[in-house]
Enzyme design. Structure first.
Site, PDB file in Angstrom:
ATOM      1  N   GLY A   1      33.852  19.389 -66.380  1.00 32.49           N
ATOM      2  CA  GLY A   1      35.180  19.661 -65.707  1.00 32.49           C
ATOM      3  C   GLY A   1      36.028  18.785 -66.004  1.00 32.49           C
ATOM      4  O   GLY A   1      37.309  19.198 -66.100  1.00 32.49           O
TER       5      GLY A   1
ATOM      6  N   GLU B   1      27.291  20.818 -69.717  1.00 30.24           N
ATOM      7  CA  GLU B   1      26.786  21.564 -68.560  1.00 30.24           C
ATOM      8  C   GLU B   1      25.229  22.017 -68.785  1.00 30.24           C
ATOM      9  O   GLU B   1      24.531  22.116 -67.959  1.00 30.24           O
ATOM     10  CB  GLU B   1      27.763  22.550 -68.089  1.00 30.24           C
ATOM     11  CG  GLU B   1      28.825  22.406 -67.437  1.00 30.24           C
ATOM     12  CD  GLU B   1      30.093  22.060 -68.342  1.00 30.24           C
ATOM     13  OE1 GLU B   1      29.691  21.963 -69.423  1.00 30.24           O
ATOM     14  OE2 GLU B   1      31.096  21.856 -67.764  1.00 30.24           O
TER      15      GLU B   1
ATOM     16  N   ALA C   1      32.396  17.237 -63.264  1.00 27.22           N
ATOM     17  CA  ALA C   1      32.271  17.342 -61.586  1.00 27.22           C
ATOM     18  C   ALA C   1      31.397  16.477 -61.265  1.00 27.22           C
ATOM     19  O   ALA C   1      30.664  15.906 -61.932  1.00 27.22           O
ATOM     20  CB  ALA C   1      31.944  18.733 -61.543  1.00 27.22           C
TER      21      ALA C   1
ATOM     22  N   GLU D   1      37.617  20.413 -69.087  1.00 27.31           N
ATOM     23  CA  GLU D   1      38.146  21.696 -68.611  1.00 27.31           C
ATOM     24  C   GLU D   1      39.749  21.323 -68.038  1.00 27.31           C
ATOM     25  O   GLU D   1      40.815  21.878 -68.090  1.00 27.31           O
ATOM     26  CB  GLU D   1      37.343  22.471 -67.666  1.00 27.31           C
ATOM     27  CG  GLU D   1      36.162  22.908 -68.360  1.00 27.31           C
ATOM     28  CD  GLU D   1      35.120  23.523 -67.610  1.00 27.31           C
ATOM     29  OE1 GLU D   1      34.585  22.792 -66.610  1.00 27.31           O
ATOM     30  OE2 GLU D   1      34.765  24.556 -67.485  1.00 27.31           O
TER      31      GLU D   1
HETATM   32  N1  DAK Z   1      28.980  12.722 -61.397  1.00 21.27           N
HETATM   33  C1  DAK Z   1      28.862  11.791 -60.551  1.00 21.27           C
HETATM   34  N2  DAK Z   1      28.647  10.604 -61.076  1.00 21.27           N
HETATM   35  C2  DAK Z   1      28.815  10.055 -62.310  1.00 21.27           C
HETATM   36  C3  DAK Z   1      29.194  11.317 -63.250  1.00 21.27           C
HETATM   37  C4  DAK Z   1      29.262  12.523 -62.627  1.00 21.27           C
HETATM   38  N3  DAK Z   1      29.726  13.626 -63.527  1.00 21.27           N
HETATM   39  N4  DAK Z   1      29.231  10.767 -64.390  1.00 21.27           N
HETATM   40  C5  DAK Z   1      28.895   9.470 -64.295  1.00 21.27           C
HETATM   41  N5  DAK Z   1      28.651   9.220 -63.061  1.00 21.27           N
HETATM   42  C6  DAK Z   1      28.327   8.064 -62.396  1.00 21.27           C
HETATM   43  C7  DAK Z   1      26.799   7.466 -62.986  1.00 21.27           C
HETATM   44  O1  DAK Z   1      26.298   8.196 -61.934  1.00 21.27           O
HETATM   45  C8  DAK Z   1      26.842   5.940 -62.457  1.00 21.27           C
HETATM   46  O2  DAK Z   1      26.900   5.718 -61.031  1.00 21.27           O
HETATM   47  P1  DAK Z   1      26.011   4.475 -60.492  1.00 21.27           P
HETATM   48  O3  DAK Z   1      24.707   4.612 -61.192  1.00 21.27           O
HETATM   49  O4  DAK Z   1      26.749   3.442 -61.079  1.00 21.27           O
HETATM   50  O5  DAK Z   1      26.385   4.400 -58.999  1.00 21.27           O
HETATM   51  C9  DAK Z   1      28.347   5.628 -62.971  1.00 21.27           C
HETATM   52  O6  DAK Z   1      29.354   7.011 -62.853  1.00 21.27           O
HETATM   53  C10 DAK Z   1      28.369   5.189 -64.396  1.00 21.27           C
HETATM   54  O7  DAK Z   1      27.876   6.006 -65.183  1.00 21.27           O
HETATM   55  P2  DAK Z   1      26.560   5.640 -66.366  1.00 21.27           P
HETATM   56  O8  DAK Z   1      25.839   4.380 -65.842  1.00 21.27           O
HETATM   57  O9  DAK Z   1      25.711   6.766 -66.489  1.00 21.27           O
HETATM   58  O10 DAK Z   1      27.420   4.956 -67.509  1.00 21.27           O
HETATM   59  P3  DAK Z   1      26.919   5.268 -69.077  1.00 21.27           P
HETATM   60  O11 DAK Z   1      27.977   4.704 -69.929  1.00 21.27           O
HETATM   61  O12 DAK Z   1      25.629   4.748 -69.265  1.00 21.27           O
HETATM   62  O13 DAK Z   1      27.133   6.760 -69.335  1.00 21.27           O
HETATM   63  C11 DAK Z   1      28.262   9.079 -69.268  1.00 21.27           C
HETATM   64  C12 DAK Z   1      28.489   7.474 -69.252  1.00 21.27           C
HETATM   65  C13 DAK Z   1      29.411   9.458 -69.304  1.00 21.27           C
HETATM   66  C14 DAK Z   1      27.663   9.290 -70.708  1.00 21.27           C
HETATM   67  C15 DAK Z   1      27.072   9.407 -68.398  1.00 21.27           C
HETATM   68  O14 DAK Z   1      27.438   8.859 -66.955  1.00 21.27           O
HETATM   69  C16 DAK Z   1      26.867  10.721 -68.100  1.00 21.27           C
HETATM   70  O15 DAK Z   1      26.275  11.519 -68.993  1.00 21.27           O
HETATM   71  N6  DAK Z   1      27.428  11.321 -66.965  1.00 21.27           N
HETATM   72  C17 DAK Z   1      27.388  12.821 -66.657  1.00 21.27           C
HETATM   73  C18 DAK Z   1      28.220  13.361 -67.708  1.00 21.27           C
HETATM   74  C19 DAK Z   1      27.970  15.232 -67.399  1.00 21.27           C
HETATM   75  O16 DAK Z   1      26.968  15.748 -67.332  1.00 21.27           O
HETATM   76  N7  DAK Z   1      29.202  15.746 -67.074  1.00 21.27           N
HETATM   77  C20 DAK Z   1      29.206  17.057 -66.846  1.00 21.27           C
HETATM   78  C21 DAK Z   1      29.004  17.229 -65.080  1.00 21.27           C
HETATM   79  S1  DAK Z   1      28.879  18.992 -64.800  1.00 21.27           S
HETATM   80  C22 DAK Z   1      31.478  24.632 -61.089  1.00 21.27           C
HETATM   81  C23 DAK Z   1      31.946  24.667 -61.830  1.00 21.27           C
HETATM   82  C24 DAK Z   1      32.198  23.787 -62.861  1.00 21.27           C
HETATM   83  C25 DAK Z   1      31.285  22.782 -62.930  1.00 21.27           C
HETATM   84  C26 DAK Z   1      30.662  22.312 -61.831  1.00 21.27           C
HETATM   85  C27 DAK Z   1      30.578  23.396 -60.732  1.00 21.27           C
HETATM   86  N8  DAK Z   1      31.286  25.467 -60.034  1.00 21.27           N
HETATM   87  C28 DAK Z   1      31.249  27.036 -60.594  1.00 21.27           C
HETATM   88  C29 DAK Z   1      31.034  25.113 -58.770  1.00 21.27           C
HETATM   89  C30 DAK Z   1      31.198  21.605 -63.691  1.00 21.27           C
HETATM   90  C31 DAK Z   1      30.400  20.867 -63.936  1.00 21.27           C
HETATM   91  C32 DAK Z   1      30.207  19.653 -64.572  1.00 21.27           C
HETATM   92  O17 DAK Z   1      31.473  19.070 -65.134  1.00 21.27           O
END
Ligand code: DAK
Length: 264
Positions: A115, A138, A70, A118
């Site tokens: 997400g 998460e 997400a 999921e």
């Molecule tokens: N959201 C927003 N931007 C993201 C992102 C994300 N999840 N993942 C990556 N990006 C963006 C980065 O900020 C970066 O943007 P710029 O800096 O270039 O503007 C660009 O994508 C490239 O990412 P990286 O520079 O970080 O690339 P790397 O190769 O170094 O690393 C990575 C790739 C996938 C390992 C890293 O980007 C990463 O760890 N990303 C976050 C992964 C993450 O934590 N995903 C889980 C998100 S939490 C809910 C229910 C469910 C959820 C939420 C709410 N409710 C009940 C309301 C679900 C939550 C999730 O999914």
């Protein structure tokens, strides 16, 4: 059925009966925002209402990610009420996807996190490229999975492996995901689409009603105890005998020719 009005999705027919949905926000690794959920709901409604659709493929734009979760920038300042609204919208869309009358294959072509994982889990099965990386990170952000991950992941790979992934947030690579049964097949990235298309074309040759009812029996039956679940199968089996396709399928076999299914 093509819709170029979407901001965050690509949606197109790529062969007869086969539709491709592409999560298309590559600058943020296809992170899911509230617009994506609205557009997904709309696109899935179109697929569900289209009698010509036989298989849906879902993938991410670019070569680096399916969906990296997400959108964290959108979620950062959310209130509890806004977070619940997002969660409700997402849960609805994922269930809509799961209950789609046709098979849905996730083509995971890179990061498949949070997400994104999921979303893939709400598809009927996952095929992955060799660079695919799965995770429920998460806990790194101080939240739990919120789009069904604790439930669908546990059901697919078992509670112990799901627990390990969710409480550690660690990344699971394609080969490990394959050995855990999280993905059905792993291919080199440049073959992923071609392999998905071959599978989709194979499904398109089968009786559409039988494919639909088989999916429905699996999806509706898997959370029931065995007797009730087998009743769903029994009804599906019986229903097939009211169709032209059943007569055609069996007649064609006995006449040693290929069946011509019409979906009725
Ligand atoms: N959201 C927003 N931007 C993201 C992102 C994300 N999840 N993942 C990556 N990006 C963006 C980065 O900020 C970066 O943007 P710029 O800096 O270039 O503007 C660009 O994508 C490239 O990412 P990286 O520079 O970080 O690339 P790397 O190769 O170094 O690393 C990575 C790739 C996938 C390992 C890293 O980007 C990463 O760890 N990303 C976050 C992964 C993450 O934590 N995903 C889980 C998100 S939490 C809910 C229910 C469910 C959820 C939420 C709410 N409710 C009940 C309301 C679900 C939550 C999730 O999914």
């Amino acid at each position: 059925m093509n819709n170029s009005a979407y901001q965050t999705l690509g949606f197109e027919s790529i062969a007869e009966g086969i539709y491709l949905l592409t999560l298309n926000r590559p600058a943020s690794l296809n992170a899911l925002n509230s617009e994506t959920f609205k557009e997904l709901a709309h696109a899935l409604e179109q697929v569900a209402g289209n009698d010509e659709a036989r298989v849906l493929l879902i993938t991410g734009a670019g070569e680096k990610a399916f969906v990296a979760g997400a959108d964290i920038s959108e979620m950062q300042m959310m209130t509890a009420v806004e977070a619940m609204a997002l969660s409700q919208a997402a849960l609805k869309v994922f269930r809509q996807l799961e209950l789609l009358p046709i098979p849905v294959i996730a083509l995971v072509n890179g990061y498949c996190l949070g997400g994104g994982c999921e979303l893939a889990l709400a598809c009927d099965w996952i095929i992955a490229s060799e660079n695919a990386v799965f995770g429920q990170p998460e806990v790194n952000l101080g939240i739990t999975p919120g789009f069904g991950g604790t439930q669908r992941l546990s059901r697919l790979i078992g509670p112990a492996r799901a627990m390990e992934m969710i409480v550690s947030g660690r990344h699971v690579k394609a080969d490990e995901a394959l050995s855990w049964g999280l993905v059905n097949h792993v291919y080199p990235q440049d073959r992923l689409m071609q392999e998905a298309l071959s599978m989709a074309e194979l499904i398109c040759q089968k009786g559409p009603l039988a494919v639909h009812l088989s999916k429905q029996a699996i999806v509706r039956g898997r959370d029931l105890e065995l007797d009730s679940a087998c009743q769903i199968e029994s009804q599906a089996f019986g229903l097939c005998f009211s169709s032209d396709d059943q007569k055609e399928g069996m007649t064609a076999f006995l006449e040693k020719r290929k069946p011509v299914f019409k979906g009725v």
